[in-house]
Design a protein around this motif. Structure first.
Motif, mmCIF file in Angstrom:
data_model
loop_
_atom_site.group_PDB
_atom_site.id
_atom_site.type_symbol
_atom_site.label_atom_id
_atom_site.label_comp_id
_atom_site.label_asym_id
_atom_site.label_seq_id
_atom_site.Cartn_x
_atom_site.Cartn_y
_atom_site.Cartn_z
ATOM 1 N N PRO A 147 0.695 -1.060 0.010
ATOM 2 C CA PRO A 147 0.188 -0.028 0.018
ATOM 3 C C PRO A 147 0.891 1.310 0.187
ATOM 4 C CG PRO A 147 -0.744 -1.553 1.808
ATOM 5 C CD PRO A 147 0.573 -2.047 1.026
ATOM 6 N N ARG A 148 2.103 1.098 0.382
ATOM 7 C CA ARG A 148 2.816 2.487 0.701
ATOM 8 C C ARG A 148 4.090 2.415 -0.163
ATOM 9 N NH1 ARG A 148 1.192 4.368 5.491
ATOM 10 N NH2 ARG A 148 0.009 2.594 6.481
ATOM 11 N N ARG A 149 4.480 3.455 -0.954
ATOM 12 C CA ARG A 149 5.722 3.880 -1.572
ATOM 13 C C ARG A 149 6.861 3.302 -0.825
ATOM 14 N NH1 ARG A 149 7.085 8.761 -3.894
ATOM 15 N NH2 ARG A 149 6.878 9.608 -1.822
ATOM 16 N N VAL A 150 7.018 3.881 0.418
ATOM 17 C CA VAL A 150 8.345 3.708 0.815
ATOM 18 C C VAL A 150 8.509 2.074 1.372
ATOM 19 C CG1 VAL A 150 9.660 4.310 3.228
ATOM 20 C CG2 VAL A 150 7.755 5.807 2.145
ATOM 21 N N ALA A 151 7.358 1.528 1.464
ATOM 22 C CA ALA A 151 7.578 -0.004 1.678
ATOM 23 C C ALA A 151 8.082 -0.722 0.453
ATOM 24 C CB ALA A 151 6.153 -0.308 2.230
ATOM 25 N N ALA A 152 7.368 -0.351 -0.651
ATOM 26 C CA ALA A 152 7.825 -1.140 -1.854
ATOM 27 C C ALA A 152 9.374 -0.777 -1.967
ATOM 28 C CB ALA A 152 6.943 -0.433 -3.088
ATOM 29 N N MET A 153 9.557 0.438 -2.099
ATOM 30 C CA MET A 153 11.276 0.481 -2.389
ATOM 31 C C MET A 153 12.079 -0.163 -1.317
ATOM 32 S SD MET A 153 10.538 4.632 -2.995
ATOM 33 C CE MET A 153 12.152 5.096 -2.588
ATOM 34 N N SER A 154 11.605 0.132 -0.057
ATOM 35 C CA SER A 154 12.784 -0.402 1.153
ATOM 36 C C SER A 154 12.634 -2.010 0.843
ATOM 37 C CB SER A 154 12.093 0.228 2.463
ATOM 38 O OG SER A 154 11.926 -0.654 3.458
ATOM 39 N N VAL A 155 11.510 -2.638 0.882
ATOM 40 C CA VAL A 155 11.644 -3.684 0.799
ATOM 41 C C VAL A 155 12.356 -4.393 -0.534
ATOM 42 C CG1 VAL A 155 9.834 -5.696 0.263
ATOM 43 C CG2 VAL A 155 9.734 -4.474 2.182
ATOM 44 N N ASP A 192 -0.089 -0.773 -4.630
ATOM 45 C CA ASP A 192 -1.389 -1.425 -5.204
ATOM 46 C C ASP A 192 -1.802 -0.420 -6.166
ATOM 47 O OD1 ASP A 192 -1.910 0.636 -3.505
ATOM 48 O OD2 ASP A 192 -2.917 -0.454 -2.015
ATOM 49 N N GLY A 193 -1.460 0.765 -6.373
ATOM 50 C CA GLY A 193 -2.144 1.571 -7.130
ATOM 51 C C GLY A 193 -1.320 1.378 -8.656
ATOM 52 N N MET A 194 -0.019 0.835 -8.647
ATOM 53 C CA MET A 194 0.534 0.679 -9.678
ATOM 54 C C MET A 194 0.012 -0.615 -10.548
ATOM 55 S SD MET A 194 2.292 3.043 -10.819
ATOM 56 C CE MET A 194 3.135 2.573 -12.204
ATOM 57 N N LEU A 195 -0.044 -1.713 -9.773
ATOM 58 C CA LEU A 195 -0.918 -2.718 -10.370
ATOM 59 C C LEU A 195 -2.047 -2.609 -10.975
ATOM 60 C CD1 LEU A 195 -0.796 -5.772 -10.882
ATOM 61 C CD2 LEU A 195 -1.610 -6.322 -8.705
ATOM 62 N N LEU A 196 -2.928 -1.713 -10.329
ATOM 63 C CA LEU A 196 -4.237 -1.476 -10.886
ATOM 64 C C LEU A 196 -3.755 -0.763 -12.428
ATOM 65 C CD1 LEU A 196 -7.303 -1.727 -9.929
ATOM 66 C CD2 LEU A 196 -7.096 0.565 -8.995
ATOM 67 N N ARG A 197 -2.824 0.143 -12.361
ATOM 68 C CA ARG A 197 -2.427 0.564 -13.455
ATOM 69 C C ARG A 197 -2.091 -0.194 -14.590
ATOM 70 N NH1 ARG A 197 -3.119 5.301 -15.208
ATOM 71 N NH2 ARG A 197 -4.104 6.617 -13.531
ATOM 72 N N GLU A 198 -1.340 -1.298 -14.014
ATOM 73 C CA GLU A 198 -0.972 -2.533 -15.154
ATOM 74 C C GLU A 198 -2.161 -3.114 -15.712
ATOM 75 O OE1 GLU A 198 2.198 -5.003 -14.108
ATOM 76 O OE2 GLU A 198 3.416 -3.450 -13.148
ATOM 77 N N PHE A 199 -3.134 -3.223 -15.167
ATOM 78 C CA PHE A 199 -4.410 -3.917 -15.659
ATOM 79 C C PHE A 199 -4.731 -3.357 -16.883
ATOM 80 C CE2 PHE A 199 -5.301 -6.100 -11.679
ATOM 81 C CZ PHE A 199 -5.722 -7.102 -12.082
ATOM 82 N N THR A 223 -6.268 -1.716 -2.928
ATOM 83 C CA THR A 223 -6.169 -3.195 -2.696
ATOM 84 C C THR A 223 -7.451 -3.570 -2.663
ATOM 85 O OG1 THR A 223 -4.247 -3.091 -1.353
ATOM 86 C CG2 THR A 223 -5.568 -4.789 -0.760
ATOM 87 N N ASP A 224 -8.478 -3.042 -2.316
ATOM 88 C CA ASP A 224 -9.911 -3.545 -2.071
ATOM 89 C C ASP A 224 -10.302 -3.727 -3.623
ATOM 90 O OD1 ASP A 224 -10.027 -3.613 0.538
ATOM 91 O OD2 ASP A 224 -12.010 -2.593 0.585
ATOM 92 N N ILE A 225 -9.921 -2.805 -4.468
ATOM 93 C CA ILE A 225 -10.462 -3.026 -5.976
ATOM 94 C C ILE A 225 -9.676 -4.280 -6.671
ATOM 95 C CG2 ILE A 225 -10.364 -1.900 -8.228
ATOM 96 C CD1 ILE A 225 -12.665 -0.590 -6.432
ATOM 97 N N LEU A 226 -8.361 -4.159 -6.347
ATOM 98 C CA LEU A 226 -7.477 -5.517 -6.867
ATOM 99 C C LEU A 226 -8.106 -6.708 -6.410
ATOM 100 C CD1 LEU A 226 -4.211 -4.100 -6.250
ATOM 101 C CD2 LEU A 226 -5.128 -4.524 -8.410
ATOM 102 N N PHE A 227 -8.686 -6.795 -5.178
ATOM 103 C CA PHE A 227 -9.395 -8.112 -4.640
ATOM 104 C C PHE A 227 -10.405 -8.619 -5.688
ATOM 105 C CE2 PHE A 227 -8.737 -6.856 0.039
ATOM 106 C CZ PHE A 227 -7.584 -7.503 0.033
ATOM 107 N N GLY A 228 -11.292 -7.550 -5.940
ATOM 108 C CA GLY A 228 -12.370 -8.075 -7.152
ATOM 109 C C GLY A 228 -11.911 -8.375 -8.474
ATOM 110 N N LEU A 229 -10.892 -7.590 -8.907
ATOM 111 C CA LEU A 229 -10.424 -7.961 -10.228
ATOM 112 C C LEU A 229 -9.350 -9.049 -10.293
ATOM 113 C CD1 LEU A 229 -8.849 -4.341 -11.093
ATOM 114 C CD2 LEU A 229 -11.049 -5.484 -12.082
ATOM 115 N N LEU A 230 -8.879 -9.389 -9.308
ATOM 116 C CA LEU A 230 -7.828 -10.579 -9.289
ATOM 117 C C LEU A 230 -8.845 -12.102 -9.151
ATOM 118 C CD1 LEU A 230 -4.886 -9.145 -7.227
ATOM 119 C CD2 LEU A 230 -4.698 -10.384 -9.382
#
Ligand code: CDP
Ligand code: MG
Length: 742
Positions: A147-155, A192-199, A223-230
């Motif tokens: 859900p967060r930019r910082v987490a994506a980068m740091s992980v 999660d916003g980027m994955l939604l864009r990838e769709f 994330t909630d929207i991704l649940f439905g799409l996935l």
């Protein structure tokens, strides 16, 4: 052993699970304890401090004996303190013993819910296990959303280090306006916003063999929207594995939603955490936090401190108070290392929080909500929880969205407290009363989908061909009025036609990674032939964090420098001035330093701008330019933001168009002394009052030109031609005071 039990897979020895439950009980018991709060302890004169003082005066080498003593007190050293190799650290994580079982279960089930305590290794380890098990052998990727930019980068940085690869190659990340991946990328962390864009590009996610929706419990809108799409995709892509990973106990709900998908529980390690409450409410929690930090530092055993604040401003304020008080205490106390962590912190600085604490010293980490579950910092023994977080709130009735500081939920408070019990027994100091915890806080945080503006998501779903938004498969449905309002706004922005179908304008708007009003503004710039200018403005507005830098000791200089950029037509054009002058210096950092501009924010604006320019081809917009045409620039802004119009009312107050809500121009605005009759504002922020941040002067009549379907003649007519009052004298002093407070 891998047999199913109901919808739950059970793994490992039974007694392990039992032990886990017992620990949990203990934790709960402690929660209910009647306790006295540390604030009542005297700052000076405690035994501990006396001892330390004596040692300091004795000799410098005395610290070693004290260290040993501290080691005894700390039941378990963290992995980093023991200086384990990366491999040893990986083996020490709670998920490690379950590696095989986990891979077998994933092999057997298409969808699985993975539940585990924060810090058990879900985010960093599971993608690597899958990679090693051959899930990328056919060139497909393992995706993991955050859900967060910082987490994506740091992980991503952490995992590339663990794998001994350069970040951006095998392991990469993708966040808005920043893609750090290449053809070789196999493990991809993304927001999660980027994955939604990838769709939009790849509607069946063919590039992926596994998709992990991580931090599912955070329940962000995306994330909630991704649940439905996935869920939908897994029906026809039987080769795609879907993992829903979550820290807390929403697993049953996720399992229900995904057709009874099995739950894989990773037994966590959680030690008891003793909870302390304040006896009475704290008037100033930043001050209270800094006092508590010092009291812990002086009276408590070694172990790092984690403090939850709501944002960068609060973190900086706390850091300042703390630094001052530490200076006053001088060398009487041991070293306290202050480390901030928030989304806009440069990544070099972010990495610092993961560095081991030097022996004998203590770290205090001043963090936003990001440290609640997204980032695990080892060695935390004390948590200070003021009980607040910043949240986006959208009022569907008034159509207003604002970022406000709200009390957290009990679930959040318990999650925060849990951060103190990862390496050994810990303590959590809640800067609120037990009564407030029990009576004033909500049980759970309301999922974002039920409290934010849905415009962006509705536009994206429409461009994915999903028309029936009421019957979309939601985990929790959004309020109908928020959906309707989003549809209305998109219609007014001409993204949808009267049948609710996507127009060609709407299709282009969905291509741009900005919200609908901003994308509409950019498309309107094409018509007004000021695309370069509007892209600059869009980029400058998209930088989160301040452009202007105002150190307390040089406030007057900084204010003078800022005023030199002021444009009589408003803040948007002022921002454009700053950018253009910076371009004129060939992007100089020295120049930024001299005129009190944040160089980092400017670099980010430049990145964002470059990306937007790169997208203009796709949306068939010619990159025209006319920097002197303030009228057309402002008309283009109005074409996107005509919902955000306010008109002068009286006494420095404005009323928003249509809804007539009382708002004021933000004291930092360049228009503050010369109030215009009509303004378009970029956003509303709620601090001491409801402020419009970044305003631009418009002529009311333009509204009929840019949004004739939304405004009527009588709504934009100025009944009076009276001159606008100048702000001076006392009113001006008041303003300066407000400004200094911010
Ligand atoms: O996802 P989960 O909360 O289960 O755990 P994780 O984020 O995979 O963290 C596992 C371990 O990696 C923790 O001990 C973290 O301290 C460490 N880690 C790190 O050292 N640096 C990072 N940037 C992220 C995690
Ligand atoms: Mg995680």
């Amino acid at each position: 052993e891998d047999q199913m039990r109901g919808t739950s897979l059970s793994f490992g020895a039974r007694d392990k699970a039992k032990k886990y439950q017992e620990q949990e009980k203990e934790y709960n018991l402690v929660l209910e304890d009647e306790i006295e709060f540390i604030k009542s302890l005297p700052l000076a004169g405690t035994r501990k401090k006396k001892k330390k003082k004596k040692k300091d005066s004795d000799s410098e080498s005395s610290s070693s004996s004290e260290e040993e003593e501290e080691e005894d007190e700390q039941p378990k050293l963290t992995a980093t303190q023991k200086k384990l190799s990366i491999d040893e650290v990986r083996r020490s994580l709670p998920v490690f013993p379950f590696r095989e079982a986990l891979l077998n279960a994933i092999n057997e089930h298409q969808i699985m819910i993975i539940e585990g305590e924060t810090g058990s290794g879900k985010t960093t380890q599971i993608p690597q296990y899958l990679y090693d098990a051959g899930y990328c052998s056919d060139g497909k990727k393992i995706g993991c959303t955050q859900p967060r930019r910082v987490a994506a980068m740091s992980v991503a940085a952490r995992v590339s280090e663990e794998m001994g690869k350069k970040l951006g190659n095998e392991v990469g990340y993708s966040i808005r306006f920043e893609d750090c991946t290449n053809d070789r990328t196999r493990i991809k962390y993304m927001t999660d916003g980027m994955l939604l864009r990838e769709f939009l590009m790849d509607p069946s996610l063919d590039g992926y063999s596994v998709m992990i929706i991580d931090e599912a419990h955070e329940r962000t809108l995306h994330t909630d929207i991704l649940f439905g799409l996935l869920k939908d995709i897994t029906r026809f892509r039987s080769d795609l594995k879907l993992l829903i990973s979550s820290a807390t106990l929403d697993s049953a709900k996720f399992s229900d939603f995904f057709d009874e998908a099995p739950i894989f529980r990773i037994p966590g390690r959680r030690y008891p955490v003793h909870i302390y409450y304040t006896r009475s409410p704290e008037a100033n929690y930043i001050d209270a936090a800094s006092v508590t930090i010092l009291q812990i530092h002086i009276t408590q055993h070694l172990g790092d401190i984690l403090v939850f604040l709501t944002g960068q401003e609060e973190i900086e304020a706390c850091q300042e108070i703390l630094t001052e008080r530490l200076r006053a205490l001088g060398s009487k106390i041991r070293e306290l290392i202050i480390l901030p962590i928030y989304a806009n912190l440069p990544s070099e600085m972010q990495a610092k929080i993961f560095e081991p604490t030097p022996p004998g010293a203590r770290k205090v980490i001043l963090a936003t909500n990001i440290a609640e579950t997204s980032l695990t910092i080892d060695g935390i023994k004390y948590v200070i929880d003021p009980g607040y977080a910043k949240q986006n709130y959208f009022n569907a009735r008034s159509g207003m969205e604002s970022l406000i500081v709200v009390p957290i939920s009990r679930a959040s408070a318990n999650q925060r407290a849990g951060r103190a019990g990862r390496v050994g027994p810990g303590k959590c100091f809640r800067l609120y009363t037990q009564w407030a915890f029990e009576n004033e806080m909500d049980e759970n945080t309301i999922p974002e989908i039920q409290r934010v503006n849905l415009g962006n998501v509705v536009l994206q779903l429409k461009s994915l061909g999903i028309h029936d938004l009421i019957n979309f498969d939601y985990l929790d449905p959004p309020p109908a009025e928020a959906l309707i309002l989003a549809l209305e706004q998109l219609y007014a922005l001409k993204a949808l036609n009267h049948k609710g179908e996507l127009t060609s304008t709407g299709r282009k708007m969905a291509e741009l990674p900005v919200d609908p009003m901003m994308s509409r503004m950019i498309l309107a710039a094409d018509q007004y032939k000021v695309v370069e200018e509007i892209l600059t403005i869009a980029a400058m507005l998209s930088v989160n964090g301040s452009i202007f830098y105002r150190p307390k000791d040089k406030a007057i200089h900084a204010d003078t420098a800022r005023k030199n950029f002021f444009h009589p037509d408003g803040d948007h054009l002022t921002l454009m001035n700053v950018y253009n002058e910076w371009v004129g210096t060939d992007y100089s950092s020295q120049w930024c330093y001299e005129v009190f501009i944040q160089y980092r924010s400017m670099k980010r604006a430049r990145d964002i701008r470059d990306q937007l320019v790169g997208l203009m081809d796709r949306v068939e917009v010619q990159v025209t330019s006319n920097p002197g045409d303030s009228v057309n620039i402002r008309k283009a802004i109005t074409a996107g933001y005509f919902y955000h119009v306010a008109r002068f009312s009286k006494g420095g107050m404005y009323k928003t168009a249509k809804k007539s809500k009382t708002v004021m121009i933000h004291p930092q605005s360049c228009m503050i002394e010369d109030l215009p009759r009509w303004v378009v504002y970029h956003e509303l922020v709620m601090t001491t009052k409801e402020y419009m941040r970044n305003v631009v002067v418009i002529d009311g009549k333009w509204l009929l030109e840019v949004a004739p379907h939304y405004y009527r003649d009588n709504e934009v007519h100025d009944a009076t031609s009276k001159k606008m009052p100048k702000v001076k004298g006392k009113a001006k002093e008041e303003l300066q005071k407000e400004y200094n407070k911010l």
